[in-house]
Scaffold this motif. Structure first.
Motif, short mmCIF file in Angstrom:
data_model
loop_
_atom_site.label_atom_id
_atom_site.label_comp_id
_atom_site.label_asym_id
_atom_site.label_seq_id
_atom_site.Cartn_x
_atom_site.Cartn_y
_atom_site.Cartn_z
N ARG A 83 0.83 -1.21 0.00
CA ARG A 83 0.00 0.00 0.00
C ARG A 83 0.87 1.26 0.00
O ARG A 83 0.55 2.24 -0.67
N PHE A 84 1.96 1.23 0.76
CA PHE A 84 2.90 2.36 0.71
C PHE A 84 3.42 2.55 -0.70
O PHE A 84 3.51 3.68 -1.21
N GLU A 85 3.79 1.42 -1.34
CA GLU A 85 4.37 1.51 -2.68
C GLU A 85 3.36 2.05 -3.67
O GLU A 85 3.72 2.78 -4.61
N ALA A 86 2.08 1.73 -3.47
CA ALA A 86 1.04 2.25 -4.36
C ALA A 86 0.92 3.76 -4.28
O ALA A 86 0.51 4.42 -5.25
N PHE A 87 1.31 4.33 -3.15
CA PHE A 87 1.28 5.79 -2.97
C PHE A 87 2.63 6.43 -3.25
O PHE A 87 2.86 7.58 -2.90
N GLY A 88 3.53 5.66 -3.85
CA GLY A 88 4.82 6.21 -4.26
C GLY A 88 5.90 6.19 -3.20
O GLY A 88 6.95 6.81 -3.37
N SER A 90 8.59 3.96 -1.46
CA SER A 90 9.26 2.69 -1.71
C SER A 90 9.42 1.88 -0.42
O SER A 90 9.51 2.45 0.67
N PRO A 91 9.48 0.54 -0.53
CA PRO A 91 9.75 -0.28 0.65
C PRO A 91 11.06 0.09 1.33
O PRO A 91 11.18 0.02 2.56
N ALA A 92 12.07 0.48 0.54
CA ALA A 92 13.35 0.86 1.13
C ALA A 92 13.20 2.05 2.07
O ALA A 92 13.85 2.12 3.12
N THR A 93 12.32 2.99 1.71
CA THR A 93 12.08 4.15 2.57
C THR A 93 11.43 3.73 3.89
O THR A 93 11.84 4.18 4.97
N VAL A 94 10.46 2.84 3.80
CA VAL A 94 9.78 2.37 5.01
C VAL A 94 10.75 1.58 5.89
O VAL A 94 10.80 1.78 7.11
N ILE A 95 11.53 0.70 5.28
CA ILE A 95 12.50 -0.10 6.04
C ILE A 95 13.54 0.80 6.70
O ILE A 95 13.89 0.62 7.87
N GLY A 96 14.04 1.78 5.94
CA GLY A 96 15.02 2.70 6.51
C GLY A 96 14.45 3.50 7.66
O GLY A 96 15.14 3.74 8.67
N VAL A 234 14.79 -8.64 -1.31
CA VAL A 234 14.08 -7.55 -1.98
C VAL A 234 13.85 -7.88 -3.45
O VAL A 234 12.77 -7.64 -4.00
N ARG A 235 14.87 -8.44 -4.12
CA ARG A 235 14.71 -8.83 -5.53
C ARG A 235 13.65 -9.93 -5.67
O ARG A 235 12.85 -9.90 -6.60
N ARG A 236 13.65 -10.89 -4.75
CA ARG A 236 12.65 -11.96 -4.82
C ARG A 236 11.25 -11.40 -4.63
O ARG A 236 10.31 -11.79 -5.35
N ALA A 237 11.10 -10.47 -3.67
CA ALA A 237 9.80 -9.86 -3.45
C ALA A 237 9.35 -9.08 -4.67
O ALA A 237 8.16 -9.07 -5.02
N GLY A 238 10.28 -8.40 -5.33
CA GLY A 238 9.95 -7.66 -6.54
C GLY A 238 9.48 -8.57 -7.66
O GLY A 238 8.52 -8.23 -8.40
N ARG A 239 10.11 -9.74 -7.81
CA ARG A 239 9.70 -10.68 -8.85
C ARG A 239 8.32 -11.27 -8.54
O ARG A 239 7.49 -11.46 -9.43
N GLU A 240 8.07 -11.53 -7.25
CA GLU A 240 6.79 -12.13 -6.86
C GLU A 240 5.63 -11.14 -7.05
O GLU A 240 4.50 -11.54 -7.35
N SER A 241 5.93 -9.84 -6.85
CA SER A 241 4.86 -8.85 -6.99
C SER A 241 4.59 -8.52 -8.46
O SER A 241 3.54 -8.02 -8.80
#
Length: 241
Positions: A83-88, A90-96, A234-241
């Protein structure tokens, strides 16, 4: 995001109790049990001073291995990251952001240990303050990276909590939070030296012992492995999505 993540995390009282109550409480018990008589097992150091310095590293383990992974795995489990990614965002921002919040709470946990120690056993003189700061900083960074990897790999928040607790206690006990390294057998001492526990990296220079270079090298190896795991997850999650 940081104030929002902080408000969400402080609502989880179980993590806060584990991070802010457990380290001072165990410090009070262990320092009181072993007293002030220096022995060879403690490297001829005052046991009370040892457990005060060693307990400073315990909030790092608690928040990085239990608090951070549980929150991150919960976000993945409930689809919050998508949902965060849908609003622009990135997961990296949330994780950081979560890592920043955890690092800030670690400093609060360190303060709780020292505030508890000051009127009871006193705060021992810091022999090498720069090395203590380096041990705390490098240990915190390494454990946060490991915590992020666990949070990304665990299938659920409960699984992340279980994995974090399983990792916490060996790192706590073998890292010097329980028996000091001088009291361990040869095999346990060797295992202890290979673990990324920040406890001895803080306590040893605090009380005048050397060897931080080896511990920093161990941190570097574990941090590198954690970064590789995070990249792959992260790459695996990106491929799955």
């Amino acid at each position: 995001l940081t104030p929002t993540e902080l408000r969400l995390l402080v609502r989880d009282w179980t993590v806060l109790v584990f991070a802010f109550v457990f380290p001072p409480l165990v410090m009070l018990i262990l320092a009181g049990v072993f007293g002030t008589h220096a022995t060879v097992g403690f490297g001829w150091r005052n046991p009370q001073h040892y457990y005060v310095a060693a307990s400073v590293g315990v909030p790092v383990l608690a928040l990085a291995l239990v608090g951070l992974p549980v929150t991150l795995a919960s976000y993945r489990e409930r689809g919050v990251l998508r949902r965060f990614e849908a609003f622009g965002i990135s997961p990296a921002t949330v994780i950081g952001t979560q890592a920043i919040v955890a690092a800030g709470l670690i400093l609060v946990g360190v303060g709780a240990v020292l505030v508890t120690a000051a009127p009871t056993y006193g705060i021992p003189h810091v022999t090498h303050p720069l090395q203590v700061a380096l041990g705390l900083a490098s240990g915190t960074l390494t454990l946060l990276l490991i915590g992020i990897a666990v949070g990304l790999a665990a299938p659920s928040a409960r699984a992340a909590q279980a994995i974090g607790l399983i990792a916490f206690f060996p790192l706590y006990l073998l890292g010097g939070g329980g028996p000091p390294k001088g009291a361990m057998t040869g095999a346990m001492h060797s295992i202890s030296n290979a673990l990324p526990s920040p406890i001895s990296a803080i306590a040893d220079p605090w009380l005048g012992l050397s060897g931080l270079g080896v511990q920093v090298a161990v941190f570097g190896a574990w941090a590198g492995a954690a970064l590789i795991a995070i990249w792959w997850l992260v790459r695996r999650a990106g491929r799955e999505s």
